[in-house]
Design a protein around this motif. Structure first.
Motif, PDB file in Angstrom:
ATOM      1  N   UNK A   1     -13.493 -30.049  79.897  1.00 46.49           N
ATOM      2  CA  UNK A   1     -13.888 -29.221  78.738  1.00 46.49           C
ATOM      3  C   UNK A   1     -13.768 -27.867  79.452  1.00 46.49           C
ATOM      4  N   UNK A   2     -13.693 -26.650  78.484  1.00 42.31           N
ATOM      5  CA  UNK A   2     -13.678 -25.452  79.037  1.00 42.31           C
ATOM      6  C   UNK A   2     -14.800 -24.948  79.747  1.00 42.31           C
ATOM      7  N   UNK A   3     -16.072 -25.726  79.080  1.00 35.72           N
ATOM      8  CA  UNK A   3     -17.131 -25.296  79.765  1.00 35.72           C
ATOM      9  C   UNK A   3     -17.424 -25.967  81.180  1.00 35.72           C
ATOM     10  N   UNK A   4     -16.569 -26.948  81.594  1.00 28.49           N
ATOM     11  CA  UNK A   4     -16.611 -27.655  82.857  1.00 28.49           C
ATOM     12  C   UNK A   4     -16.058 -26.619  83.811  1.00 28.49           C
ATOM     13  N   UNK A   5     -16.349 -26.829  85.078  1.00 27.20           N
ATOM     14  CA  UNK A   5     -15.801 -26.017  86.232  1.00 27.20           C
ATOM     15  C   UNK A   5     -14.838 -26.796  87.362  1.00 27.20           C
ATOM     16  N   UNK A   6     -14.089 -25.839  87.781  1.00 26.97           N
ATOM     17  CA  UNK A   6     -13.072 -26.402  88.887  1.00 26.97           C
ATOM     18  C   UNK A   6     -13.324 -25.427  90.103  1.00 26.97           C
ATOM     19  N   UNK A   7     -13.348 -26.009  91.314  1.00 28.51           N
ATOM     20  CA  UNK A   7     -13.739 -24.992  92.354  1.00 28.51           C
ATOM     21  C   UNK A   7     -12.327 -25.593  93.438  1.00 28.51           C
ATOM     22  N   UNK A   8     -11.142 -24.401  93.706  1.00 28.86           N
ATOM     23  CA  UNK A   8     -10.265 -24.712  94.771  1.00 28.86           C
ATOM     24  C   UNK A   8     -10.316 -24.019  95.734  1.00 28.86           C
ATOM     25  N   UNK A   9      -9.131 -24.114  96.511  1.00 30.48           N
ATOM     26  CA  UNK A   9      -9.128 -23.668  98.081  1.00 30.48           C
ATOM     27  C   UNK A   9      -7.691 -22.695  97.811  1.00 30.48           C
ATOM     28  N   UNK A  10      -7.178 -22.543  99.138  1.00 23.60           N
ATOM     29  CA  UNK A  10      -6.253 -21.559  99.413  1.00 23.60           C
ATOM     30  C   UNK A  10      -4.941 -21.919  98.741  1.00 23.60           C
ATOM     31  N   UNK A  11      -4.907 -23.291  97.994  1.00 17.79           N
ATOM     32  CA  UNK A  11      -3.633 -23.566  97.263  1.00 17.79           C
ATOM     33  C   UNK A  11      -3.997 -23.771  95.858  1.00 17.79           C
ATOM     34  N   UNK A  12      -4.370 -22.592  95.234  1.00 18.09           N
ATOM     35  CA  UNK A  12      -5.013 -22.811  93.979  1.00 18.09           C
ATOM     36  C   UNK A  12      -4.000 -22.815  92.717  1.00 18.09           C
ATOM     37  N   UNK A  13      -3.043 -22.380  92.621  1.00 17.70           N
ATOM     38  CA  UNK A  13      -2.149 -22.198  91.592  1.00 17.70           C
ATOM     39  C   UNK A  13      -2.056 -23.046  90.558  1.00 17.70           C
ATOM     40  N   UNK A  14      -1.859 -24.351  91.027  1.00 14.51           N
ATOM     41  CA  UNK A  14      -1.781 -25.533  89.997  1.00 14.51           C
ATOM     42  C   UNK A  14      -3.098 -25.891  89.379  1.00 14.51           C
ATOM     43  N   UNK A  15      -4.094 -25.794  90.168  1.00 20.18           N
ATOM     44  CA  UNK A  15      -5.451 -26.151  89.737  1.00 20.18           C
ATOM     45  C   UNK A  15      -5.745 -24.802  88.499  1.00 20.18           C
ATOM     46  N   UNK A  16      -5.457 -23.850  88.790  1.00 21.34           N
ATOM     47  CA  UNK A  16      -6.083 -22.611  87.929  1.00 21.34           C
ATOM     48  C   UNK A  16      -5.099 -22.756  86.416  1.00 21.34           C
ATOM     49  N   UNK A  17      -3.781 -23.156  86.689  1.00 22.01           N
ATOM     50  CA  UNK A  17      -2.974 -23.278  85.504  1.00 22.01           C
ATOM     51  C   UNK A  17      -3.288 -24.410  84.645  1.00 22.01           C
ATOM     52  N   UNK A  18      -3.851 -25.392  85.201  1.00 25.11           N
ATOM     53  CA  UNK A  18      -4.088 -26.694  84.395  1.00 25.11           C
ATOM     54  C   UNK A  18      -5.435 -26.414  83.731  1.00 25.11           C
ATOM     55  N   UNK A  19      -6.297 -25.747  84.442  1.00 29.25           N
ATOM     56  CA  UNK A  19      -7.557 -25.342  83.855  1.00 29.25           C
ATOM     57  C   UNK A  19      -7.347 -24.487  82.695  1.00 29.25           C
ATOM     58  N   UNK A  20      -6.217 -23.799  82.460  1.00 27.63           N
ATOM     59  CA  UNK A  20      -6.145 -22.869  81.589  1.00 27.63           C
ATOM     60  C   UNK A  20      -6.126 -21.352  81.787  1.00 27.63           C
ATOM     61  N   UNK A  21      -6.088 -20.997  83.139  1.00 24.70           N
ATOM     62  CA  UNK A  21      -6.001 -19.429  83.518  1.00 24.70           C
ATOM     63  C   UNK A  21      -4.375 -19.159  82.986  1.00 24.70           C
ATOM     64  N   UNK A  22      -4.283 -18.035  82.377  1.00 22.08           N
ATOM     65  CA  UNK A  22      -3.126 -17.569  81.613  1.00 22.08           C
ATOM     66  C   UNK A  22      -2.097 -17.383  82.755  1.00 22.08           C
ATOM     67  N   UNK A  23      -0.940 -17.759  82.274  1.00 20.31           N
ATOM     68  CA  UNK A  23       0.247 -17.196  83.245  1.00 20.31           C
ATOM     69  C   UNK A  23       0.647 -15.761  83.315  1.00 20.31           C
ATOM     70  N   UNK A  24       0.367 -15.223  82.248  1.00 21.44           N
ATOM     71  CA  UNK A  24       0.246 -13.330  82.577  1.00 21.44           C
ATOM     72  C   UNK A  24      -0.688 -13.114  83.521  1.00 21.44           C
ATOM     73  N   UNK A  25      -1.865 -13.602  83.650  1.00 24.98           N
ATOM     74  CA  UNK A  25      -3.008 -12.843  84.241  1.00 24.98           C
ATOM     75  C   UNK A  25      -2.767 -13.608  85.864  1.00 24.98           C
ATOM     76  N   UNK A  26      -2.116 -14.713  85.893  1.00 24.89           N
ATOM     77  CA  UNK A  26      -1.847 -15.331  87.228  1.00 24.89           C
ATOM     78  C   UNK A  26      -0.660 -14.447  87.848  1.00 24.89           C
ATOM     79  N   UNK A  27       0.392 -14.072  87.083  1.00 23.03           N
ATOM     80  CA  UNK A  27       1.570 -13.497  87.399  1.00 23.03           C
ATOM     81  C   UNK A  27       1.184 -11.808  87.712  1.00 23.03           C
TER      82      UNK A  27
END
Length: 327
Positions: free
Chosen positions: A58-84
């Protein structure tokens, strides 16, 4: 072989894996060309881990990642624009241009900012899960770490606390066989580095094919459901492989050609794509269109980010810790 889900769900997983792969390939070449600053640690070959684990959160659930985070963040819904924008150090970046490749995230979609310290996110995940429990929600935390992090003291401290307090957290070991450039054969005597160690703390575990998005997704559903029910943590160990090196300057001279050939033949995206075609879920034309649309979107975000405003110099003095609090 795990059963193929209905078309919309299967295509959704494929799209997200392609988005991660094509995003990382794009920034890789931008770095090589000297267009993008900084450095990167990529997850080529590990896309199924991110998508399989996160797809049903769910959007309200949390993920915590490491120095290789891009895939996790994009999968969780962090926008491509803000990542780029973050990769170009721009003010519209997900961390306002202050984080870079190893510190992306967006708490508004449940992606806690990545922690580049090996094993550093493990106790933080326990803290996030403790918050969920104290607030009496059924939200969960999913924490990603590598096989090397299981040798850190933070791994053992976090797992013990999570087990004793029955915290709603799923610890996910992406076991890609190497701690940076050191083979797992030289760092651990266990076959399953995280799963076997979890038994010492009374935490149930599963070892899963980390290149099979459907296998991962089924295991994720079980672990997440346990956490939601208040039954405590689970460890999932996903056996996978980096297609690239530890970082962009790593030529992988420590890996044999035979090993690479074996693992590259099990590329998670190529394998899933073949199943989609073979089982009649999608046509070649449909998949090509998906891939082209994703690349077009990524290219558009690169252009946007390059022309986006830089942070104001005074922003460097905001949101930083000091003795009196937070500026």
């Amino acid at each position: 072989m795990f059963k193929m889900p209905e078309k919309e769900r299967a295509i959704g997983m494929y799209k997200k894996m392609c988005e991660i792969r094509q995003y990382e390939e794009t920034i890789y070449y931008l770095f090589l060309e000297g267009i993008m600053p900084g450095t990167i640690h990529q997850s080529h070959g590990q896309e199924a881990c991110a998508v399989g684990m996160i797809y049903d959160l769910r959007k309200e659930d949390y993920i915590l990642t490491t120095h290789r985070p891009a895939g996790h963040d994009l999968a969780k819904g962090v926008s491509l624009r803000s990542m780029m924008c973050e990769m170009f150090g721009k003010a519209e970046g997900c961390c306002k241009g202050k984080g870079g490749a190893m510190h992306t995230g967006d708490i508004s979609v449940g992606a806690v900012t990545a922690n580049a310290i090996v094993g550093g996110n493990l106790p933080i995940a326990a803290g996030v899960a403790l918050r969920c429990k104290m607030l009496k929600t059924d939200n969960v935390a999913v924490c990603f770490f590598g096989d090397g992090a299981s040798n850190e003291g933070s791994f053992h401290e976090a797992l013990n606390a999570a087990a004793v307090w029955k915290l709603p957290v799923v610890y996910v070991c992406e076991n890609n066989l190497y701690s940076a450039t050191t083979s797992i054969k030289m760092t651990c005597n266990l076959e399953n580095v995280a799963a076997d160690r979890g038994l010492a703390y009374g935490i149930p575990s599963e070892v899963v094919d980390g290149n099979d998005v459907l296998a991962i997704n089924e295991a994720a559903e079980r672990a997440i459901e346990r956490a939601r029910k208040g039954e405590g943590p689970t460890i999932l160990e996903l056996k996978t492989y980096r297609i690239g090196g530890h970082s962009r300057n790593d030529a992988c001279g420590y890996r044999t050609e035979e090993e690479e050939k074996e693992w590259f033949s099990r590329d998670p995206i190529a394998s899933f794509r073949a199943r989609l075609l073979n089982e009649g879920v999608a046509s070649e034309e449909e998949l090509q269109k998906i891939e082209e649309e994703i690349q077009a979107q990524i290219d558009a975000e690169v252009e946007y980010a390059q022309n986006a405003p830089d942070p104001e110099p005074e922003s460097a003095l905001r949101e930083v810790y000091w003795e009196g609090g937070i500026a």
